[in-house]
Design a protein around this motif. Structure first.
Motif, short mmCIF file in Angstrom:
data_model
loop_
_atom_site.label_atom_id
_atom_site.label_comp_id
_atom_site.label_asym_id
_atom_site.label_seq_id
_atom_site.Cartn_x
_atom_site.Cartn_y
_atom_site.Cartn_z
N LYS A 1 0.83 -1.20 0.00
CA LYS A 1 0.00 0.00 0.00
C LYS A 1 0.87 1.26 0.00
O LYS A 1 0.51 2.28 -0.60
N VAL A 2 2.02 1.19 0.65
CA VAL A 2 2.92 2.35 0.74
C VAL A 2 3.75 2.50 -0.54
O VAL A 2 3.93 3.61 -1.06
N SER A 3 4.27 1.37 -1.06
CA SER A 3 5.22 1.43 -2.18
C SER A 3 4.62 1.16 -3.55
O SER A 3 5.13 1.63 -4.56
N ASN A 4 3.57 0.32 -3.59
CA ASN A 4 2.96 -0.12 -4.86
C ASN A 4 4.00 -0.78 -5.77
O ASN A 4 3.90 -0.70 -7.00
N ASN A 5 5.01 -1.43 -5.16
CA ASN A 5 6.08 -2.06 -5.93
C ASN A 5 6.13 -3.55 -5.59
O ASN A 5 6.77 -3.96 -4.63
N ILE A 6 5.46 -4.37 -6.41
CA ILE A 6 5.37 -5.79 -6.10
C ILE A 6 6.69 -6.51 -6.31
O ILE A 6 7.01 -7.48 -5.60
N ALA A 7 7.50 -6.05 -7.27
CA ALA A 7 8.79 -6.70 -7.53
C ALA A 7 9.73 -6.51 -6.33
O ALA A 7 10.41 -7.46 -5.91
N HIS A 8 9.75 -5.31 -5.78
CA HIS A 8 10.59 -5.05 -4.61
C HIS A 8 10.08 -5.85 -3.41
O HIS A 8 10.87 -6.42 -2.65
N LEU A 9 8.77 -5.92 -3.27
CA LEU A 9 8.18 -6.68 -2.16
C LEU A 9 8.56 -8.16 -2.28
O LEU A 9 8.88 -8.80 -1.26
N ALA A 10 8.53 -8.71 -3.48
CA ALA A 10 8.90 -10.11 -3.68
C ALA A 10 10.34 -10.35 -3.23
O ALA A 10 10.65 -11.37 -2.60
N ASP A 11 11.23 -9.40 -3.52
CA ASP A 11 12.63 -9.51 -3.09
C ASP A 11 12.74 -9.48 -1.57
O ASP A 11 13.48 -10.26 -0.96
N LEU A 12 11.99 -8.57 -0.96
CA LEU A 12 12.03 -8.46 0.50
C LEU A 12 11.53 -9.73 1.18
O LEU A 12 12.06 -10.16 2.21
N LEU A 13 10.50 -10.34 0.60
CA LEU A 13 9.92 -11.55 1.19
C LEU A 13 10.72 -12.80 0.85
O LEU A 13 10.51 -13.86 1.45
N GLY A 14 11.62 -12.70 -0.12
CA GLY A 14 12.42 -13.86 -0.52
C GLY A 14 11.67 -14.80 -1.43
O GLY A 14 11.94 -16.00 -1.45
N HIS A 15 10.72 -14.27 -2.20
CA HIS A 15 9.95 -15.10 -3.12
C HIS A 15 10.67 -15.22 -4.46
O HIS A 15 11.16 -14.23 -5.00
N SER A 16 10.69 -16.42 -5.01
CA SER A 16 11.29 -16.63 -6.32
C SER A 16 10.34 -16.18 -7.43
O SER A 16 10.76 -15.84 -8.52
N SER A 17 9.04 -16.21 -7.15
CA SER A 17 8.03 -15.87 -8.13
C SER A 17 7.13 -14.76 -7.61
O SER A 17 6.69 -14.80 -6.46
N ILE A 18 6.86 -13.78 -8.48
CA ILE A 18 5.95 -12.70 -8.10
C ILE A 18 4.54 -13.24 -7.89
O ILE A 18 3.76 -12.68 -7.12
N GLU A 19 4.22 -14.36 -8.56
CA GLU A 19 2.89 -14.95 -8.39
C GLU A 19 2.67 -15.35 -6.93
O GLU A 19 1.54 -15.27 -6.42
N THR A 20 3.71 -15.81 -6.26
CA THR A 20 3.61 -16.14 -4.84
C THR A 20 3.29 -14.89 -4.04
O THR A 20 2.44 -14.91 -3.14
N THR A 21 3.96 -13.80 -4.40
CA THR A 21 3.73 -12.53 -3.70
C THR A 21 2.30 -12.05 -3.90
O THR A 21 1.69 -11.48 -2.99
N ARG A 22 1.75 -12.26 -5.09
CA ARG A 22 0.39 -11.81 -5.38
C ARG A 22 -0.62 -12.44 -4.42
O ARG A 22 -1.62 -11.82 -4.05
N LEU A 23 -0.35 -13.69 -4.00
CA LEU A 23 -1.26 -14.36 -3.08
C LEU A 23 -1.34 -13.63 -1.75
O LEU A 23 -2.36 -13.68 -1.06
N TYR A 24 -0.26 -12.96 -1.37
CA TYR A 24 -0.23 -12.21 -0.11
C TYR A 24 -1.07 -10.94 -0.21
O TYR A 24 -1.45 -10.36 0.81
N LEU A 25 -1.33 -10.49 -1.43
CA LEU A 25 -1.95 -9.18 -1.62
C LEU A 25 -3.42 -9.25 -1.99
O LEU A 25 -4.02 -8.24 -2.35
N VAL A 26 -3.99 -10.46 -1.89
CA VAL A 26 -5.42 -10.60 -2.16
C VAL A 26 -6.20 -9.74 -1.18
O VAL A 26 -5.93 -9.75 0.02
#
Length: 280
Positions: free
Chosen positions: A238-263
């Motif tokens: 919500k603060v950054s609107n940057n899913i690629a950076h968020l994926a790096d922070l969370l240690g996800h190999s796939s952005i699709e995994t990160t998307r599940l967190y943002l439902v």
């Protein structure tokens, strides 16, 4: 040739997972799932038909589809290790979720009540553990990388699954961590330790958080370490609107995994529908 699940080959698989540098939580989960399958087999040989029947029994027992698929993934991983690939079965097909279950969604208000109640009850370590996971987005198994050295540097290098990622620790949290470490006379290494000087286990943290729920007035279904990681993800996006950076922070190999967190939550979804204005 018949194949059986034995204590020996399960122990060998556990050793293999350690050598692959899987997290302790992953190793424990695979072990639990395989033991559940072994109990169901009750000494019978492993067959593809048997795996399918076990899957069906889990459905009949009321397990959630995502849980069943996760248990199958554990068993399939063992099959790959043992060379028993012919026993793999299909996963349950699950429609992608449109929104989160509100009954399991940890809100910012819930989080603040948990931290505030822990502090009021003198549970300083627990309050700081909750703040650390929520403020950095790390996994509970990664708490061991929160060290005195990391609190001084303002960053921690986390090694998991053969990858190393660097996370930044907010300055305010660094100060709290250093103060806590000084109070506990911890001059180097891990900050979150038991009275005996060992790393806090996932089980211990989970149990302490659950006991805190009643006093904090928070639904226990919402309170578990991984939900703090979800709260971090949603808030950061919500603060950054940057899913690629968020994926790096969370240690996800796939952005699709990160998307599940943002439902979005059911309530947010309902508000969006109301704003469409189609009901006159």
């Amino acid at each position: 040739m018949n194949h059986y699940l034995t204590a020996a080959n399960l122990a060998a698989f556990r050793t293999h997972l350690r050598e692959e540098e899987r997290s302790p939580g992953t190793i424990d989960k695979y072990g639990r799932d395989l033991r559940a399958f072994a109990r169901w087999l009750a000494g019978r040989a492993v067959t593809k038909e048997g795996v399918s029947a076990w899957k069906a029994s889990l459905q009949e027992a009321g397990y959630a589809p995502t849980t069943i698929n996760a248990m199958l993934a554990s068993v399939h991983s063992f099959f790959a290790f043992a060379g028993w690939g012919d026993y793999r079965v299909k996963y349950l097909r699950i429609q992608r979720r449109l929104f989160r279950d509100t009954t399991r969604e940890l809100t910012r208000a819930d989080y603040e009540r948990l931290v505030g109640t822990a502090c009021a009850r003198g549970q300083r370590r627990l309050a700081l553990v909750i703040e650390t996971i929520a403020a950095t987005g790390i996994r509970v198994s990664e708490l061991r990388y929160i060290t005195v050295e990391a609190a001084r540097a303002g960053r921690a290098d986390i090694a998991l699954k053969g990858k190393i990622r660097t996370i930044l620790i907010p300055a305010k949290l660094c100060k709290k961590l250093r103060t806590y470490a000084k109070h506990k006379k911890i001059t180097f290494g891990e900050i979150f330790l038991t009275k005996g000087g060992h790393s806090l286990s996932r089980k211990q943290i989970w149990a302490e958080m659950k006991r805190l729920c009643t006093a904090a007035g928070v639904d226990p279904r919402k309170v578990f370490p991984h939900n703090l990681r979800h709260l971090f993800a949603v808030t950061y996006y919500k603060v950054s609107n940057n899913i690629a950076h968020l994926a790096d922070l969370l240690g996800h190999s796939s952005i699709e995994t990160t998307r599940l967190y943002l439902v979005t939550s059911g309530q947010e979804h309902a508000r969006d529908l109301e704003r469409l204005g189609f009901v006159l």
